[in-house]
Design a protein around this motif. Sequence first.
Motif, PDB file in Angstrom:
ATOM      1  N   VAL A  80       0.837  -1.203   0.000  1.00 49.82           N
ATOM      2  CA  VAL A  80       0.000   0.000   0.000  1.00 49.82           C
ATOM      3  C   VAL A  80       0.870   1.250   0.000  1.00 49.82           C
ATOM      4  O   VAL A  80       0.580   2.226  -0.719  1.00 49.82           O
ATOM      5  N   SER A  81       1.943   1.231   0.762  1.00 45.05           N
ATOM      6  CA  SER A  81       2.811   2.395   0.862  1.00 45.05           C
ATOM      7  C   SER A  81       3.450   2.725  -0.484  1.00 45.05           C
ATOM      8  O   SER A  81       3.407   3.873  -0.939  1.00 45.05           O
ATOM      9  N   ILE A  82       4.033   1.743  -1.135  1.00 47.81           N
ATOM     10  CA  ILE A  82       4.708   2.028  -2.401  1.00 47.81           C
ATOM     11  C   ILE A  82       3.698   2.350  -3.501  1.00 47.81           C
ATOM     12  O   ILE A  82       3.971   3.157  -4.403  1.00 47.81           O
ATOM     13  N   GLY A  83       2.499   1.769  -3.418  1.00 49.48           N
ATOM     14  CA  GLY A  83       1.469   2.122  -4.384  1.00 49.48           C
ATOM     15  C   GLY A  83       1.042   3.583  -4.256  1.00 49.48           C
ATOM     16  O   GLY A  83       0.860   4.288  -5.254  1.00 49.48           O
ATOM     17  N   LEU A  84       0.884   4.073  -3.014  1.00 48.89           N
ATOM     18  CA  LEU A  84       0.513   5.470  -2.799  1.00 48.89           C
ATOM     19  C   LEU A  84       1.625   6.415  -3.258  1.00 48.89           C
ATOM     20  O   LEU A  84       1.349   7.491  -3.813  1.00 48.89           O
ATOM     21  N   PHE A 126      10.800   7.257   0.058  1.00 49.00           N
ATOM     22  CA  PHE A 126       9.682   6.402   0.466  1.00 49.00           C
ATOM     23  C   PHE A 126       9.236   5.435  -0.634  1.00 49.00           C
ATOM     24  O   PHE A 126       8.359   4.609  -0.404  1.00 49.00           O
ATOM     25  N   GLY A 127       9.844   5.558  -1.809  1.00 47.50           N
ATOM     26  CA  GLY A 127       9.646   4.529  -2.811  1.00 47.50           C
ATOM     27  C   GLY A 127      10.655   3.412  -2.716  1.00 47.50           C
ATOM     28  O   GLY A 127      10.417   2.312  -3.224  1.00 47.50           O
ATOM     29  N   SER A 128      11.783   3.664  -2.049  1.00 47.96           N
ATOM     30  CA  SER A 128      12.832   2.653  -1.922  1.00 47.96           C
ATOM     31  C   SER A 128      12.714   1.843  -0.635  1.00 47.96           C
ATOM     32  O   SER A 128      12.924   0.631  -0.652  1.00 47.96           O
ATOM     33  N   VAL A 129      12.392   2.522   0.467  1.00 46.30           N
ATOM     34  CA  VAL A 129      12.384   1.834   1.765  1.00 46.30           C
ATOM     35  C   VAL A 129      11.405   0.652   1.781  1.00 46.30           C
ATOM     36  O   VAL A 129      11.771  -0.448   2.229  1.00 46.30           O
ATOM     37  N   PRO A 130      10.141   0.793   1.324  1.00 50.73           N
ATOM     38  CA  PRO A 130       9.265  -0.390   1.316  1.00 50.73           C
ATOM     39  C   PRO A 130       9.798  -1.511   0.440  1.00 50.73           C
ATOM     40  O   PRO A 130       9.688  -2.692   0.792  1.00 50.73           O
TER      41      PRO A 130
END
Length: 442
Positions: free
Chosen positions: A255-259, A360-364
């Motif tokens: 969900v995080s990377i999708g957002l 925040f696209g890399s961490v997940p």
Amino acid sequence: MLFVAVCNIGWDGFSRDVSYTINLVAIGVVAFGCTVQQASYYGFTGCLPPRYTQAVMAGESAAGFWVSLDRIITKYGFRQPQRSTFMFFVFSILILLAHSMLHHVMMRHPLVQYYLRLTNESRNRRRIQLHLNPNEDATLMESEAGEASYGVLKLQSPVLSTTGQAETETNTFSFANPVYSPTAVASVPAGESAAEPLPENVAFEQSSALRTPRPSYKVEDVVFESPERPTSWRAFKRGVLARLAVGRAIYPYQVSIGLVYFTTLSLYPGIASEIPSCRLDSWMPIVLMSCFNFFDFIGKIAAAWPYEWSRSQLLMASGIRLLLVPLMLLCAAPRQSPHIVGDIYPILFSVVLGFSNGLFGSVPMILAPSRVGREHREIAGNMMTFSYNGGLLSGSLVSYLLLGMLGPKSTHSPCRVYPTPLLPTRTPPTIANLTYAATTPH
């Protein structure tokens, strides 16, 4: 890309509609290849230590920054748009060819081969499945103590008697207590009788009858199959169940990377290319994209910072990024007179968008494979890429809606043109006036 560069840009022999169709087809082919490549790479790097996933994402951002530099160099070096675009494609194709060769070199590296071998071994060692027919399951699942629990499957050679003759003609299977020991011999508690022998060559024997230690394997799952069921359906069902189990473990990261990528694609490059500038003019979209790609690269390098991000923190950060959508939209809407005027504001928003996208696209993507077992890390990387591309797709659709809200481009420039006031003018002196002024006594 070669076809577009040579036939659609260099030759330019197609009509406007045909060229547009060719570009759409080329974009579709490139997008399909990128999806396959990204899913494969993130699944592949999920088998390696986490810093390699961060390196792949930093490499993607470095490629985006290189594209921006490539466009700046070609646009500045070649004044004609057709020639500069052709050279842009030529440089990009050369970079792709070099990276293809580097990929084949990397796959032969001993470090990569070592981690791939570990993943394959753990996948094969994790579960040993017995494929049984319905008439065999009850006999095999019941242990000597009457418990339907895990057991040990022993592959053993014929046991020799005291006379040196084999007691059995072929290899036999024994099903003992739930213990895993590659070399030890499992013993049967005193007072328990041996199980009834199975028909033909498969029989239950007491473990104490073994004279030499033999490998034993823990049985974790038993699959009941009927002879007419196709193997492909079983493999497909196992793959779906494995992905559902992995999805339950990593769904906050999905969900995080999708957002994150939903927000990014809603603004970049659609809305970013529509922001006007009275000073930079046609360079404004290139400047905004260069700022985004550069700080995206910085953000993905910052993802290696040793800080343990929690799932709630990642979800909150991804949600806060949604505030950038109305802010950048106000820099372009309405077209004739945007609400947020000036060059510094869209550049600042582009910097924040790029850095937060990289971080925040890399961490997940880095953390998700570590939340599952080694044998499922490739699946976790594939599912994270699926969410990544889902965010890209939904963000692109929203970008079309936002562009529709802006309306068609106006022929009137939003830049304010102030009229120059008319200055008082004097009549230029003639030769007669100058002669008269010279002879007139003062």
